[in-house]
Design a protein around this motif. Structure first.
Motif, PDB file in Angstrom:
ATOM      1  N   LYS A 258     -17.357  -0.960 -13.252  1.00  0.00           N
ATOM      2  CA  LYS A 258     -16.879  -2.230 -12.698  1.00  0.00           C
ATOM      3  C   LYS A 258     -15.534  -2.050 -12.010  1.00  0.00           C
ATOM      4  CE  LYS A 258     -15.643  -6.950 -14.106  1.00  0.00           C
ATOM      5  NZ  LYS A 258     -15.454  -7.869 -15.262  1.00  0.00           N
ATOM      6  N   ILE A 259     -14.633  -1.334 -12.651  1.00  0.00           N
ATOM      7  CA  ILE A 259     -13.297  -1.093 -12.088  1.00  0.00           C
ATOM      8  C   ILE A 259     -13.388  -0.309 -10.790  1.00  0.00           C
ATOM      9  CG2 ILE A 259     -11.149   0.198 -12.460  1.00  0.00           C
ATOM     10  CD1 ILE A 259     -11.408  -0.573 -15.459  1.00  0.00           C
ATOM     11  N   LEU A 260     -14.236   0.716 -10.779  1.00  0.00           N
ATOM     12  CA  LEU A 260     -14.383   1.561  -9.598  1.00  0.00           C
ATOM     13  C   LEU A 260     -14.832   0.746  -8.391  1.00  0.00           C
ATOM     14  CD1 LEU A 260     -14.076   4.613  -9.045  1.00  0.00           C
ATOM     15  CD2 LEU A 260     -16.526   4.845  -9.473  1.00  0.00           C
ATOM     16  N   VAL A 261     -15.790  -0.154  -8.601  1.00  0.00           N
ATOM     17  CA  VAL A 261     -16.310  -0.995  -7.521  1.00  0.00           C
ATOM     18  C   VAL A 261     -15.289  -2.052  -7.112  1.00  0.00           C
ATOM     19  CG1 VAL A 261     -18.061  -2.716  -6.923  1.00  0.00           C
ATOM     20  CG2 VAL A 261     -18.728  -0.625  -8.118  1.00  0.00           C
ATOM     21  N   GLU A 262     -14.720  -2.753  -8.088  1.00  0.00           N
ATOM     22  CA  GLU A 262     -13.761  -3.826  -7.790  1.00  0.00           C
ATOM     23  C   GLU A 262     -12.573  -3.314  -6.979  1.00  0.00           C
ATOM     24  OE1 GLU A 262     -14.395  -6.833 -11.624  1.00  0.00           O
ATOM     25  OE2 GLU A 262     -12.622  -5.541 -11.522  1.00  0.00           O
ATOM     26  N   GLU A 263     -12.022  -2.190  -7.405  1.00  0.00           N
ATOM     27  CA  GLU A 263     -10.833  -1.684  -6.724  1.00  0.00           C
ATOM     28  C   GLU A 263     -11.158  -1.076  -5.366  1.00  0.00           C
ATOM     29  OE1 GLU A 263      -8.004  -2.508  -7.469  1.00  0.00           O
ATOM     30  OE2 GLU A 263      -8.230  -3.178  -9.538  1.00  0.00           O
ATOM     31  N   CYS A 264     -12.382  -0.580  -5.205  1.00  0.00           N
ATOM     32  CA  CYS A 264     -12.794  -0.068  -3.894  1.00  0.00           C
ATOM     33  C   CYS A 264     -12.926  -1.225  -2.908  1.00  0.00           C
ATOM     34  CB  CYS A 264     -14.111   0.696  -4.022  1.00  0.00           C
ATOM     35  SG  CYS A 264     -14.506   1.726  -2.596  1.00  0.00           S
ATOM     36  N   ASP A 265     -13.558  -2.314  -3.343  1.00  0.00           N
ATOM     37  CA  ASP A 265     -13.666  -3.516  -2.510  1.00  0.00           C
ATOM     38  C   ASP A 265     -12.283  -4.053  -2.133  1.00  0.00           C
ATOM     39  OD1 ASP A 265     -16.352  -3.962  -2.009  1.00  0.00           O
ATOM     40  OD2 ASP A 265     -16.678  -5.108  -3.847  1.00  0.00           O
ATOM     41  N   ARG A 266     -11.420  -4.130  -3.127  1.00  0.00           N
ATOM     42  CA  ARG A 266     -10.073  -4.686  -2.937  1.00  0.00           C
ATOM     43  C   ARG A 266      -9.264  -3.851  -1.945  1.00  0.00           C
ATOM     44  NH1 ARG A 266      -5.542  -4.613  -7.717  1.00  0.00           N
ATOM     45  NH2 ARG A 266      -3.848  -5.655  -6.609  1.00  0.00           N
ATOM     46  N   ALA A 267      -9.239  -2.537  -2.147  1.00  0.00           N
ATOM     47  CA  ALA A 267      -8.479  -1.660  -1.247  1.00  0.00           C
ATOM     48  C   ALA A 267      -9.070  -1.670   0.151  1.00  0.00           C
ATOM     49  CB  ALA A 267      -8.456  -0.238  -1.799  1.00  0.00           C
ATOM     50  N   GLY A 268     -10.401  -1.781   0.228  1.00  0.00           N
ATOM     51  CA  GLY A 268     -11.057  -1.797   1.530  1.00  0.00           C
ATOM     52  C   GLY A 268     -10.667  -2.986   2.372  1.00  0.00           C
ATOM     53  N   LEU A 269     -10.693  -4.170   1.774  1.00  0.00           N
ATOM     54  CA  LEU A 269     -10.325  -5.368   2.532  1.00  0.00           C
ATOM     55  C   LEU A 269      -8.852  -5.342   2.935  1.00  0.00           C
ATOM     56  CD1 LEU A 269     -12.238  -8.343   0.869  1.00  0.00           C
ATOM     57  CD2 LEU A 269     -12.567  -7.353   3.136  1.00  0.00           C
ATOM     58  N   GLN A 270      -7.993  -4.924   2.022  1.00  0.00           N
ATOM     59  CA  GLN A 270      -6.566  -4.854   2.351  1.00  0.00           C
ATOM     60  C   GLN A 270      -6.324  -3.889   3.501  1.00  0.00           C
ATOM     61  OE1 GLN A 270      -4.816  -3.844  -1.457  1.00  0.00           O
ATOM     62  NE2 GLN A 270      -4.486  -5.986  -1.992  1.00  0.00           N
ATOM     63  N   THR A 271      -6.983  -2.745   3.456  1.00  0.00           N
ATOM     64  CA  THR A 271      -6.821  -1.745   4.515  1.00  0.00           C
ATOM     65  C   THR A 271      -7.390  -2.250   5.833  1.00  0.00           C
ATOM     66  OG1 THR A 271      -6.972   0.020   2.856  1.00  0.00           O
ATOM     67  CG2 THR A 271      -7.288   0.646   5.158  1.00  0.00           C
ATOM     68  N   SER A 272      -8.539  -2.910   5.780  1.00  0.00           N
ATOM     69  CA  SER A 272      -9.185  -3.419   6.995  1.00  0.00           C
ATOM     70  C   SER A 272      -8.302  -4.436   7.714  1.00  0.00           C
ATOM     71  CB  SER A 272     -10.528  -4.057   6.644  1.00  0.00           C
ATOM     72  OG  SER A 272     -11.393  -3.119   6.046  1.00  0.00           O
ATOM     73  N   TYR A 273      -7.740  -5.367   6.961  1.00  0.00           N
ATOM     74  CA  TYR A 273      -6.874  -6.372   7.577  1.00  0.00           C
ATOM     75  C   TYR A 273      -5.584  -5.755   8.099  1.00  0.00           C
ATOM     76  CZ  TYR A 273      -9.812 -10.355   6.317  1.00  0.00           C
ATOM     77  OH  TYR A 273     -10.843 -11.259   6.249  1.00  0.00           O
ATOM     78  N   MET A 274      -5.086  -4.748   7.411  1.00  0.00           N
ATOM     79  CA  MET A 274      -3.879  -4.073   7.881  1.00  0.00           C
ATOM     80  C   MET A 274      -4.144  -3.384   9.216  1.00  0.00           C
ATOM     81  SD  MET A 274      -1.679  -1.021   6.114  1.00  0.00           S
ATOM     82  CE  MET A 274      -2.882   0.200   6.651  1.00  0.00           C
ATOM     83  N   ILE A 275      -5.300  -2.721   9.321  1.00  0.00           N
ATOM     84  CA  ILE A 275      -5.662  -2.068  10.576  1.00  0.00           C
ATOM     85  C   ILE A 275      -5.795  -3.092  11.693  1.00  0.00           C
ATOM     86  CG2 ILE A 275      -7.552  -0.858  11.763  1.00  0.00           C
ATOM     87  CD1 ILE A 275      -8.003   0.709   9.172  1.00  0.00           C
TER      88      ILE A 275
END
Length: 331
Positions: A258-275
């Motif tokens: 659960k942690i692996l998936v949640e944090e991957c989703d979270r980091a992905g969205l943050q990175t996407s918006y930053m880009i």
């Protein structure tokens, strides 16, 4: 006395370090994660943030070691290792995953979706969930997240491009996956498969006439030294998938899964918006480096041309099904 004080100080420091939950905990599970991008690309920072948060939330028992610039090997080789159950991961895309489950390639087809928000909604589509399950059950791929969006891919060349006809005869580097190849061909160019790390040299030596990439690739790879034009076709919104071995994933405690998936989703969205926010800045940088941005592109002509790729790979039905499902998803 001074020597005794120094000894006590060192001893206390060692005790504090030993009591730190993440500093001394030995990882029970280790994932080596590979990507083709350089160490300065925003994705690399995003992967490191993902790794840090996972380590913190698992008290150091699950550790992700991130490798940039294909340090573990080329993407296709890593994907085969993933299938075999090796505890490695890869930043990839639906174009390559389409080699296993053909329908999912539609997510990297020309002008499929146009925003990060639409990508987030794709997570709720029953058809995409079915494809993800097929990847897991039949091919051993566990998709952790596809909330990683690099931005729009454009044609980058040494001649200006405004309509599909302008690409005629130009050899354009694109990854070796059917949807990429057929899309570039449909849009007017000659697709040429090369590994990401070979682009600069191939352009320098004239082996290819251009590439289709996102803005961040230009600065990360110093491609402004061998390219003159960014032609803003925006033909793909580059959606990336983070995949690992389903066998290894299922060996983890459920809480760690659960942690692996949640944090991957979270980091992905943050990175996407930053880009997304940073794209204008990068655009200015490449112009300062001497590149010319062609923005008066005939997008309608390119969209019409792109339909041929859907037809060639029998993806029109998949596209229309996803569009119907997206329309039914409530905000």
């Amino acid at each position: 006395m001074a020597r005794r004080f120094a000894f006590v100080t060192v001893l206390l420091a060692a005790v504090v370090l030993a009591l730190s939950p993440t500093a001394q905990a030995k990882a029970k599970y280790e994932l080596r994660f590979n990507h083709v991008l350089g160490p300065t690309h925003p994705y690399h920072a995003g992967f490191l943030k993902w790794a840090q948060r996972v380590k913190e939330r698992t008290n150091g028992e699950l550790e992700i070691k991130v490798f940039h610039s294909s340090q573990l090997g080329v993407e296709e080789d890593i994907l085969e290792q993933v299938r075999q159950g090796v505890p490695v991961g890869q930043n990839t895309d639906s174009a390559r995953l389409g080699n296993y489950v053909p329908g999912i390639a539609v997510m990297n087809a020309p002008y499929f979706v146009s925003s990060i928000e639409e990508v987030v909604k794709l997570n709720k589509c029953p058809t995409i969930k079915k494809w993800e399950k097929q990847l897991e059950d039949e091919f051993g791929f566990k998709v952790l997240s596809f909330n990683w969006v690099q931005g729009f891919r454009h044609f980058m060349t040494n001649t200006p491009i405004r309509k599909p006809e302008d690409l005629k005869g130009l050899r354009i580097r694109t990854p070796p996956a059917p949807i990429w190849q057929e899309s570039v061909r449909a849009l007017g160019a000659v697709p040429t498969a090369l590994n990401f790390g070979e682009i600069y040299t191939a352009l320098q030596q004239g082996a290819v006439d251009g590439a289709e990439l996102v803005y961040d690739n230009i600065t990360a790879g110093k491609l402004y030294e061998v390219l003159k034009y960014v032609n803003e076709t925006g033909h793909f919104l580059l959606i990336n998938f983070q995949v690992i071995s389903s066998k290894w994933f299922n060996s983890l405690p459920e809480e760690y899964q659960k942690i692996l998936v949640e944090e991957c989703d979270r980091a992905g969205l943050q990175t996407s918006y930053m880009i997304q926010e940073n794209t204008e800045k990068v655009k200015q940088i490449v112009q300062q480096k001497g590149m010319t941005v062609i923005s008066d592109v005939d997008l309608e002509a390119f969209k019409a041309a792109g339909k041929a790729a859907y037809e060639k790979l029998n993806l029109l039905e998949a596209r229309d099904t996803i569009y119907k499902e997206l329309a039914e998803i409530k905000e």
